[in-house]
Write an enzyme that holds these catalytic residues in place. Structure first.
Site, PDB file in Angstrom:
ATOM      1  N   GLY A  46       0.965  -0.798   0.619  1.00 27.95           N
ATOM      2  CA  GLY A  46       0.073  -0.130  -0.175  1.00 27.95           C
ATOM      3  C   GLY A  46       0.910   1.247  -0.410  1.00 27.95           C
ATOM      4  O   GLY A  46       2.200   0.928   0.479  1.00 27.95           O
ATOM      5  N   GLN A  51       3.236   9.992   1.243  1.00 29.81           N
ATOM      6  CA  GLN A  51       4.607   9.295   1.078  1.00 29.81           C
ATOM      7  C   GLN A  51       4.972   9.548   0.019  1.00 29.81           C
ATOM      8  O   GLN A  51       6.586   9.306  -0.344  1.00 29.81           O
ATOM      9  CB  GLN A  51       3.805   7.264   0.806  1.00 29.81           C
ATOM     10  CG  GLN A  51       3.785   7.105   2.700  1.00 29.81           C
ATOM     11  CD  GLN A  51       3.910   5.691   2.196  1.00 29.81           C
ATOM     12  OE1 GLN A  51       2.399   4.916   1.872  1.00 29.81           O
ATOM     13  NE2 GLN A  51       4.570   4.643   3.216  1.00 29.81           N
ATOM     14  N   CYS A  92       6.845   0.065   7.195  1.00 31.55           N
ATOM     15  CA  CYS A  92       5.975   1.819   5.990  1.00 31.55           C
ATOM     16  C   CYS A  92       7.323   1.319   5.506  1.00 31.55           C
ATOM     17  O   CYS A  92       8.273   1.502   5.518  1.00 31.55           O
ATOM     18  CB  CYS A  92       5.510   1.743   7.466  1.00 31.55           C
ATOM     19  SG  CYS A  92       5.032   3.871   6.513  1.00 31.55           S
ATOM     20  N   LEU A  93       6.638   1.863   4.125  1.00 34.50           N
ATOM     21  CA  LEU A  93       7.490   2.413   3.239  1.00 34.50           C
ATOM     22  C   LEU A  93       8.860   3.379   3.924  1.00 34.50           C
ATOM     23  O   LEU A  93       9.520   3.560   3.494  1.00 34.50           O
ATOM     24  CB  LEU A  93       7.032   2.731   2.079  1.00 34.50           C
ATOM     25  CG  LEU A  93       6.731   0.876   1.676  1.00 34.50           C
ATOM     26  CD1 LEU A  93       5.920   1.434  -0.083  1.00 34.50           C
ATOM     27  CD2 LEU A  93       7.897   0.091   1.086  1.00 34.50           C
ATOM     28  N   HIS A 134      -3.990   1.376   7.800  1.00 34.16           N
ATOM     29  CA  HIS A 134      -2.913   2.002   8.009  1.00 34.16           C
ATOM     30  C   HIS A 134      -2.531   3.164   7.223  1.00 34.16           C
ATOM     31  O   HIS A 134      -1.878   4.585   6.974  1.00 34.16           O
ATOM     32  CB  HIS A 134      -1.539   1.164   7.341  1.00 34.16           C
ATOM     33  CG  HIS A 134      -0.049   1.354   7.089  1.00 34.16           C
ATOM     34  ND1 HIS A 134       0.325   1.256   8.259  1.00 34.16           N
ATOM     35  CD2 HIS A 134       0.054   2.456   6.612  1.00 34.16           C
ATOM     36  CE1 HIS A 134       1.854   0.888   7.954  1.00 34.16           C
ATOM     37  NE2 HIS A 134       1.418   1.965   7.075  1.00 34.16           N
ATOM     38  N   GLU A 135      -2.550   2.682   5.870  1.00 37.54           N
ATOM     39  CA  GLU A 135      -3.034   3.960   4.301  1.00 37.54           C
ATOM     40  C   GLU A 135      -3.854   4.978   4.797  1.00 37.54           C
ATOM     41  O   GLU A 135      -3.561   6.775   4.857  1.00 37.54           O
ATOM     42  CB  GLU A 135      -3.716   3.228   3.252  1.00 37.54           C
ATOM     43  CG  GLU A 135      -2.356   2.494   2.693  1.00 37.54           C
ATOM     44  CD  GLU A 135      -0.930   2.260   2.781  1.00 37.54           C
ATOM     45  OE1 GLU A 135      -0.211   3.870   2.876  1.00 37.54           O
ATOM     46  OE2 GLU A 135      -0.597   1.366   2.872  1.00 37.54           O
ATOM     47  N   HIS A 138      -2.028   7.328   7.204  1.00 41.67           N
ATOM     48  CA  HIS A 138      -1.360   8.715   6.270  1.00 41.67           C
ATOM     49  C   HIS A 138      -2.380  10.001   6.266  1.00 41.67           C
ATOM     50  O   HIS A 138      -1.068  10.702   6.222  1.00 41.67           O
ATOM     51  CB  HIS A 138      -0.446   8.060   4.740  1.00 41.67           C
ATOM     52  CG  HIS A 138       0.566   6.694   5.477  1.00 41.67           C
ATOM     53  ND1 HIS A 138       1.442   6.933   6.300  1.00 41.67           N
ATOM     54  CD2 HIS A 138       0.711   5.640   5.245  1.00 41.67           C
ATOM     55  CE1 HIS A 138       2.896   6.452   6.078  1.00 41.67           C
ATOM     56  NE2 HIS A 138       2.265   5.163   5.454  1.00 41.67           N
TER      57      HIS A 138
HETATM   58 NI    NI Z   1       3.169   3.465   5.459  1.00 37.37          NI
END
Ligand code: NI
Length: 176
Positions: A46, A51, A92-93, A134-135, A138
């Site tokens: 995701g 991000q 997380c990226l 989670h997204e 963000h």
């Molecule tokens: Ni993330």
């Protein structure tokens, strides 16, 4: 299509609330396609627009093994949550190498729009539920370690900073 640089924690764009999307044009479709390519390349399941440095409410998700089930959520909103809570390890990226257990409602229903602006609802369980929550976090300026106690969060942030330092040192040694 293009692979975009991923904003790294604690960049302030990760703690900023993203604005609703109001224009459903080709630029939005291009951005979603670039975000999908960036997510697949990372690889991740995701990615939220914060991000890649765009403060708009746009998310891409693909939890399939085959990476052939892309979901694009524009202006996603959780409209119901189960009382039942589940704990799941998340990463997380924007915080590479950090994995922590987070408790979230096990089921959520999400209302969102597609790239044409059409509304739809999505019932989410298991990994999709974790990923969607989670997204959406963000988009609200929250990362997964914000769910931890202050002590655990500080420990994770310190671990991430240490990892970065070690990586920078390794790169330098390679160049020297
Ligand atoms: Ni993330």
């Amino acid at each position: 299509m293009a692979i975009l640089p991923i904003v790294q924690y604690p960049d302030p764009r990760l703690s900023t609330k993203a604005e609703p999307v109001t224009v459903f044009d080709d630029a939005l479709k291009q951005l979603a396609a670039d975000m999908a390519e960036t997510m697949y390349d990372a690889p991740g399941v995701g990615l939220a627009a914060n991000q890649i440095g765009q403060l708009i409410r746009l998310v891409v998700i693909d939890i399939s093994e085959e990476k052939n089930a892309l979901r694009v959520l524009v202006n996603p909103q959780i409209i119901s949550r189960s009382e039942e809570v589940k704990e799941c390890e998340e990463g997380c990226l924007s915080l590479p190498g950090i994995y922590e257990k987070v408790k979230r409602p096990s089921l959520v229903t999400v209302r969102a729009q597609d790239l044409e602006g059409r509304e739809f609802t999505l019932e989410c369980d298991e990994l999709l539920s974790v990923c969607v929550q989670h997204e959406i976090d963000h988009l609200d300026g929250k990362v997964f370690i914000d769910h931890l106690s202050a002590l655990k969060k500080a420990r994770s942030a310190a671990k991430l900073a240490k990892k970065r330092k070690e990586e920078a040192r390794a790169r330098k040694n390679k160049e020297a």
